[in-house]
Design a protein around this motif. Structure first.
Motif, PDB file in Angstrom:
ATOM      1  N   GLU A   1       0.831  -1.205   0.000  1.00  0.00           N
ATOM      2  CA  GLU A   1       0.000   0.000   0.000  1.00  0.00           C
ATOM      3  C   GLU A   1       0.866   1.257   0.000  1.00  0.00           C
ATOM      4  OE1 GLU A   1      -2.788   2.874   0.029  1.00  0.00           O
ATOM      5  OE2 GLU A   1      -3.011   0.751  -0.506  1.00  0.00           O
TER       6      GLU A   1
ATOM      7  N   HIS B   1       2.270   1.651  -3.507  1.00  0.00           N
ATOM      8  CA  HIS B   1       1.229   2.051  -4.456  1.00  0.00           C
ATOM      9  C   HIS B   1       0.894   3.535  -4.317  1.00  0.00           C
ATOM     10  CE1 HIS B   1      -2.912   2.528  -6.015  1.00  0.00           C
ATOM     11  NE2 HIS B   1      -2.499   1.667  -6.936  1.00  0.00           N
ATOM     12  N   SER B   2       0.846   4.022  -3.088  1.00  0.00           N
ATOM     13  CA  SER B   2       0.477   5.418  -2.850  1.00  0.00           C
ATOM     14  C   SER B   2       1.687   6.343  -2.776  1.00  0.00           C
ATOM     15  CB  SER B   2      -0.327   5.528  -1.552  1.00  0.00           C
ATOM     16  OG  SER B   2       0.437   5.061  -0.447  1.00  0.00           O
TER      17      SER B   2
ATOM     18  N   ASP C   1       3.838   6.572  -0.540  1.00  0.00           N
ATOM     19  CA  ASP C   1       3.802   7.155   0.802  1.00  0.00           C
ATOM     20  C   ASP C   1       5.162   6.988   1.474  1.00  0.00           C
ATOM     21  OD1 ASP C   1       3.308   7.967   3.393  1.00  0.00           O
ATOM     22  OD2 ASP C   1       1.284   7.122   3.423  1.00  0.00           O
TER      23      ASP C   1
ATOM     24  N   ARG D   1       7.916   3.119  -9.312  1.00  0.00           N
ATOM     25  CA  ARG D   1       7.434   3.765  -8.091  1.00  0.00           C
ATOM     26  C   ARG D   1       8.540   3.816  -7.029  1.00  0.00           C
ATOM     27  NH1 ARG D   1       1.980   2.568  -9.678  1.00  0.00           N
ATOM     28  NH2 ARG D   1       0.467   3.762  -8.417  1.00  0.00           N
TER      29      ARG D   1
ATOM     30  N   VAL E   1      -1.364   6.062 -10.478  1.00  0.00           N
ATOM     31  CA  VAL E   1      -0.873   6.763  -9.292  1.00  0.00           C
ATOM     32  C   VAL E   1      -2.025   7.556  -8.683  1.00  0.00           C
ATOM     33  CG1 VAL E   1       0.763   8.478  -8.426  1.00  0.00           C
ATOM     34  CG2 VAL E   1       1.433   6.937 -10.278  1.00  0.00           C
ATOM     35  N   PRO E   2      -2.286   7.400  -7.390  1.00  0.00           N
ATOM     36  CA  PRO E   2      -3.368   8.164  -6.747  1.00  0.00           C
ATOM     37  C   PRO E   2      -3.196   9.668  -6.959  1.00  0.00           C
ATOM     38  CG  PRO E   2      -2.568   6.441  -5.284  1.00  0.00           C
ATOM     39  CD  PRO E   2      -1.643   6.466  -6.458  1.00  0.00           C
TER      40      PRO E   2
ATOM     41  N   LYS F   1      -3.484  12.367  -5.110  1.00  0.00           N
ATOM     42  CA  LYS F   1      -2.672  13.116  -4.149  1.00  0.00           C
ATOM     43  C   LYS F   1      -1.189  12.843  -4.365  1.00  0.00           C
ATOM     44  CE  LYS F   1      -1.827  13.810   0.785  1.00  0.00           C
ATOM     45  NZ  LYS F   1      -2.214  13.421   2.174  1.00  0.00           N
ATOM     46  N   ALA F   2      -0.840  11.572  -4.537  1.00  0.00           N
ATOM     47  CA  ALA F   2       0.557  11.209  -4.762  1.00  0.00           C
ATOM     48  C   ALA F   2       1.062  11.793  -6.072  1.00  0.00           C
ATOM     49  CB  ALA F   2       0.712   9.691  -4.765  1.00  0.00           C
TER      50      ALA F   2
END
Length: 312
Positions: free
Chosen positions: A14, A17-18, A20, A74, A218-219, A221-222
């Motif tokens: 996760e 993916h985000s 983060d 990523r 890609v989300p 926000k990211a």
């Protein structure tokens, strides 16, 4: 870091993916990249995957990574965001250090005095064997002055040259001070800085492609944060490129000042020539500093202890 020490694989997936970075420390990202499965390994596990399959941790890890679109890209983008500042600062620092080293050499009155005295002494010593006096010499000869010892083995040729300068050109004792900036340039070469800059440009381009590639999913926000990072970083890279170009120009100016044409130097590139020249002159400054400390009184002339250089 070992993959076995990573948090739960779903948590890691996760975070990747985000994009983060708060959830996944830099060491963990590096560990995953270093042990990232090859295309063959990933295809092998995917080919054997069934709804009822029970996988050990390594295979489960591969399946989790395979489910993330553009997973490797990523991870590289996450690494770039963390490392960009340090990497671009190295290019900037190296460029400024080389530029300042070149300027120090061009402006050094002490170096000019040492070269003049060396040429005079050299012509005197060779007067019986040469039909005419030399008008110049290569600066790469200067580091050998401290290794050339007189007939009775008491002093080096550098010592005798400095003794000659003590009365007629005392400012030669300022050489360690005037060339003190050369130590900062020793860890860098123009070619390595160019390679570092090219790698940054390539990595930033890959991150930009990831940001706009729809299949990467890609989300929002990211994607927005990554896009902002890319915009700021591109400006920083342009500045670093300008600094590096100035360093190249400074070395070309130095060659013209010294009369050392690049093609006449025994090196395959201007980068090697620049680094070797800085090394040679730094060695001379250290030799003069040692002579001052060992054989000349403190009031012989102003001096300054200079660094011996290190790794960047």
């Amino acid at each position: 870091a070992s993959l076995s020490l990573l948090p739960d694989i779903e948590y890691v997936a996760e975070a990747i993916h985000s994009l983060d970075m708060a959830k996944l420390p830099s060491d963990d990202v590096q560990a995953i990249l270093q042990q990232f499965p090859t295309d063959r390994e990933m295809a092998s596990v995917l080919a054997r995957d069934t709804p009822d399959a029970l996988w050990d941790a390594p295979e489960g890890f591969i399946l989790a990574l395979a489910a993330i679109p553009q997973c490797h890209a990523r991870l590289r983008a996450m690494c770039l965001r963390r490392e960009f500042g340090e990497r671009v600062r190295r290019v900037e620092k190296g460029s400024v250090s080389i530029r300042e080293a070149c300027r120090s050499v061009c402006s050094s009155q002490a170096l000019r005095a040492l070269c003049g005295a060396t040429l005079t002494v050299g012509n005197f010593l060779n007067s019986k064997t040469l039909t005419r006096q030399s008008a110049a010499f290569s600066l790469h000869i200067l580091p050998t002055l401290s290794k050339t010892i007189d007939a009775d083995g008491s002093h080096s040729l550098l010592h005798h040259i400095l003794s000659l300068c003590k009365a007629e050109a005392p400012h030669v004792f300022r050489l360690p001070l005037e060339l003190s900036s050369l130590a900062d340039a020793l860890p860098f070469t123009l070619s390595s800085l160019s390679d570092d800059l090219s790698a940054l440009v390539s990595d930033l381009r890959d991150a930009s492609v990831l940001c706009f590639r729809q299949e990467a999913k890609v989300p929002k926000k990211a994607s927005r944060l990554l896009h902002q990072f890319i915009e700021v970083s591109e400006d920083r890279l342009n500045t670093a490129a300008s600094e590096l170009a100035t360093a190249h120009d400074s070395f070309e100016t130095l060659l013209l000042y010294l009369g050392e044409h690049e093609l006449e130097l025994p090196f395959s590139s201007s980068s090697q020539a620049c680094h070797s020249l800085i090394q040679s002159l730094h060695k001379v400054a250290l030799d003069v500093q040692e002579e001052i400390a060992t054989n000349f009184k403190p009031n012989s002339g102003p001096s300054k202890s200079i660094a011996r250089g290190g790794q960047g």
